[in-house]
Scaffold this active site. Structure first.
Site, short mmCIF file in Angstrom:
data_model
loop_
_atom_site.label_atom_id
_atom_site.label_comp_id
_atom_site.label_asym_id
_atom_site.label_seq_id
_atom_site.Cartn_x
_atom_site.Cartn_y
_atom_site.Cartn_z
N ARG A 156 10.50 25.76 2.88
CA ARG A 156 11.45 24.65 3.12
C ARG A 156 10.96 23.64 4.15
NH1 ARG A 156 15.62 28.63 2.87
NH2 ARG A 156 16.47 28.67 0.76
N LYS A 195 6.74 9.22 2.55
CA LYS A 195 6.88 9.43 1.10
C LYS A 195 5.77 10.37 0.66
CE LYS A 195 9.02 5.17 -0.54
NZ LYS A 195 8.83 4.00 -1.42
N GLU A 251 -2.97 -3.59 -0.33
CA GLU A 251 -1.70 -3.24 0.34
C GLU A 251 -1.51 -4.08 1.61
OE1 GLU A 251 0.86 -1.55 -0.60
OE2 GLU A 251 0.23 0.05 -1.96
N LYS A 298 4.78 -1.84 8.87
CA LYS A 298 5.35 -0.77 8.04
C LYS A 298 6.21 0.17 8.89
CE LYS A 298 4.85 2.85 4.74
NZ LYS A 298 4.10 3.60 3.77
N GLU A 305 14.80 4.43 2.27
CA GLU A 305 14.76 3.32 1.30
C GLU A 305 16.12 3.02 0.69
OE1 GLU A 305 11.00 2.91 -0.98
OE2 GLU A 305 12.31 2.56 -2.69
N ARG A 353 13.80 -1.08 3.31
CA ARG A 353 12.47 -0.54 3.00
C ARG A 353 11.95 -0.98 1.63
NH1 ARG A 353 10.03 5.57 4.03
NH2 ARG A 353 8.02 5.11 3.05
N ASN A 399 8.08 -2.55 -1.52
CA ASN A 399 7.76 -2.38 -2.94
C ASN A 399 7.33 -3.68 -3.61
OD1 ASN A 399 8.47 0.30 -2.75
ND2 ASN A 399 10.62 -0.06 -3.32
N HIS A 408 4.96 -3.77 -6.58
CA HIS A 408 4.80 -2.40 -7.08
C HIS A 408 5.52 -2.13 -8.41
CE1 HIS A 408 2.95 -1.78 -3.25
NE2 HIS A 408 2.69 -0.51 -3.52
N HIS A 416 2.79 -0.53 -10.52
CA HIS A 416 2.83 0.86 -10.99
C HIS A 416 2.72 0.92 -12.50
CE1 HIS A 416 4.78 2.94 -7.26
NE2 HIS A 416 3.48 2.89 -7.20
N HIS A 432 -5.22 2.00 -7.05
CA HIS A 432 -3.84 1.62 -6.72
C HIS A 432 -3.73 0.20 -6.15
CE1 HIS A 432 0.32 2.21 -5.52
NE2 HIS A 432 0.00 1.82 -4.30
N1 LIG Z 1 3.09 7.74 0.25
C1 LIG Z 1 3.05 6.45 0.24
O1 LIG Z 1 3.86 5.77 0.88
C2 LIG Z 1 1.99 5.74 -0.55
C3 LIG Z 1 1.78 4.37 -0.39
C4 LIG Z 1 0.75 3.77 -1.09
C5 LIG Z 1 -0.05 4.51 -1.93
N2 LIG Z 1 0.19 5.84 -2.10
C6 LIG Z 1 -0.66 6.65 -2.99
O2 LIG Z 1 -1.98 6.66 -2.48
C7 LIG Z 1 -2.87 6.95 -3.56
C8 LIG Z 1 -4.09 6.09 -3.45
O3 LIG Z 1 -4.74 6.38 -2.25
P1 LIG Z 1 -6.25 5.94 -1.99
O4 LIG Z 1 -6.44 4.56 -2.41
O5 LIG Z 1 -6.57 6.31 -0.59
O6 LIG Z 1 -7.08 6.79 -3.05
P2 LIG Z 1 -7.78 8.21 -3.01
O7 LIG Z 1 -7.08 9.16 -2.13
O8 LIG Z 1 -7.98 8.60 -4.43
O9 LIG Z 1 -9.20 7.89 -2.37
C9 LIG Z 1 -10.07 7.02 -3.04
C10 LIG Z 1 -11.47 7.61 -3.18
O10 LIG Z 1 -12.14 7.57 -1.93
C11 LIG Z 1 -12.69 8.84 -1.58
N3 LIG Z 1 -12.70 8.87 -0.11
C12 LIG Z 1 -11.66 9.11 0.73
N4 LIG Z 1 -12.04 8.87 2.00
C13 LIG Z 1 -13.35 8.50 1.96
C14 LIG Z 1 -14.28 8.10 2.95
N5 LIG Z 1 -13.95 7.98 4.24
N6 LIG Z 1 -15.53 7.79 2.55
C15 LIG Z 1 -15.89 7.85 1.23
N7 LIG Z 1 -15.03 8.19 0.25
C16 LIG Z 1 -13.78 8.50 0.62
C17 LIG Z 1 -11.79 9.80 -2.30
O11 LIG Z 1 -12.43 11.05 -2.52
C18 LIG Z 1 -11.50 9.08 -3.60
O12 LIG Z 1 -12.56 9.25 -4.49
C19 LIG Z 1 -2.09 6.72 -4.84
O13 LIG Z 1 -1.84 7.95 -5.45
C20 LIG Z 1 -0.80 6.08 -4.37
O14 LIG Z 1 0.30 6.41 -5.18
C21 LIG Z 1 1.18 6.46 -1.42
#
Ligand SMILES: NC(=O)c1ccc[n+]([C@@H]2O[C@H](COP(=O)([O-])OP(=O)(O)OC[C@H]3O[C@@H](n4cnc5c(N)ncnc54)[C@H](O)[C@@H]3O)[C@@H](O)[C@H]2O)c1
Length: 342
Positions: free
Chosen positions: A91, A113, A155, A201, A211, A215, A219, A222, A226, A244
């Site tokens: 939990r 999130k 972003e 943020k 949200e 908040r 979006n 998005h 998305h 993304h």
């Molecule tokens: N929770 C939230 O509020 C929120 C907000 C925006 C996006 N997201 C989510 O985030 C995700 C995208 O995240 P992302 O863009 O970081 O992608 P990701 O986590 O897939 O990372 C991108 C790539 O970079 C590599 N990588 C990571 N750190 C590295 C480094 N320092 N050096 C070299 N390679 C590295 C990873 O292995 C991967 O191949 C999506 O799933 C999206 O939905 C969540």
């Protein structure tokens, strides 16, 4: 929290937990901390229930109690999954984020999130669970590929469009982003922009953590973004799908277009972002025949208040967002026509 030395920033936090109750779950692409760890190969396809199960199994194998701390080191995919696994294990146990991509630094690692993709829909299973801390060390960015840097910058662009950021530094974030040299991607010059984006943020999330209203400004871009990500990701099984932040940039173009048409937003930010898109991000790789599917996906978006309605955040001008704008399928078609005509 932005930090210049990760280990010194971590030390007082780790002191609050028993050594045997601290574990790391990290992206295979980045280094660990010399603490018991699980390393995961990350892609959007790994944002699944199977990966969450793998992490829960690791927690059980390590004998974690409800007083444990999980440190998530990686990009947004990793921090989203680990946050969800931590939020649901017994939990809910504490977790701390160390984002290693620009996108995770700016956005994914703060705000609470967490979640996974399910039935081909992005982040459709999840929970709100705040990390106890997010430690941002820009040094990770030295190894990040240019495409991932651009994704994170997407972003940051969104943040610049929804918030003037005046209360943080006195300068408008959007203007600074327009001046930033995306060919050089200098990390030192980027660091204050990261700090400003994160501060914006954090302020918004603090005012509306679940949200319920404000908040939703985050979006912007998005709803279309998305849907584009989902349609190109083919249920997240295909590698090389749209990153993304690229999807967010394309979504911002469509939603800036609607902001001009519906809210009389000046055309300048749309023109400026279109130039950036064409120069750095390229056109969206999406077939025109997919428009109907894109619209259906937008109608299923979890952000919608009513079934089958398309709900967007738009802006009246830079720094003046308006939430809960209902878009008709015809208007969505028109915005997609604009995006795909570029
Ligand atoms: N929770 C939230 O509020 C929120 C907000 C925006 C996006 N997201 C989510 O985030 C995700 C995208 O995240 P992302 O863009 O970081 O992608 P990701 O986590 O897939 O990372 C991108 C790539 O970079 C590599 N990588 C990571 N750190 C590295 C480094 N320092 N050096 C070299 N390679 C590295 C990873 O292995 C991967 O191949 C999506 O799933 C999206 O939905 C969540």
């Amino acid at each position: 929290m932005l930090c210049s030395d990760l280990h010194s920033a971590l030390k007082p936090i780790l002191a609050r937990y028993e050594d045997s109750q601290i574990v790391v779950v990290r992206d295979e692409a980045v280094s660990g901390l010399g603490i018991s760890e699980l390393a995961i190969r990350v892609s959007e396809a790994s944002k699944s229930l199977e990966t969450v199960q793998q992490i829960w199994d690791f927690f059980f194998a390590q004998g974690l109690t409800r007083r444990a701390l999980v440190i998530a080191i990686g990009g947004g995919v990793l921090t989203d999954i680990v946050g969800f696994a931590a939020a649901t294990y017994k939990r809910g146990i504490d977790y701390l984020n160390i984002p290693t991509t620009l996108l995770a630094m700016i956005d994914a690692s703060s705000g609470g999130k967490t979640g996974i993709n399910y039935h081909g829909l992005k982040n459709s299973i999840g929970a709100f669970a705040q990390p106890i801390e997010t430690l941002i060390w820009p040094g990770w960015l030295k190894t990040l590929p240019a495409k991932e840097m651009l994704s994170g910058f997407g972003e940051l662009i969104k943040t610049g469009l929804i918030d003037e950021g005046l209360q943080v530094t006195g300068d408008r974030l959007w203007d600074k982003l327009l001046q930033y040299d995306l060919d050089r991607m200098d990390i030192e010059e980027l660091t204050p922009l990261i700090a400003q984006g994160v501060a914006v943020k954090e302020q918004i999330v603090a005012a509306d953590p679940h949200e319920e209203g404000l908040r939703k400004v985050l979006n912007f871009g998005h709803t279309f973004g998305h849907a584009l990500e989902e349609v190109t990701g083919d249920g997240f099984q295909v590698t090389g799908a749209m990153p993304h932040g690229y999807a967010v940039v394309y979504g911002l173009i469509a939603e800036l277009y609607l902001s001009v048409v519906k809210l009389n937003c000046p055309k300048e930010p749309l023109q400026q972002l279109t130039q950036i898109m064409l120069h750095y991000y390229g056109k969206p790789q999406c077939k025109c025949s997919e428009r109907g599917q894109l619209i259906r996906l937008m109608q299923q978006d979890k952000k919608n208040e009513r079934a089958a309605e398309i709900n967007c955040t738009l802006i009246r001008s830079v720094g003046d967002p308006v939430i809960n704008q209902v878009i008709t399928p015809d208007e969505a078609h028109e915005a997609l026509d604009y995006l795909f005509s570029l």
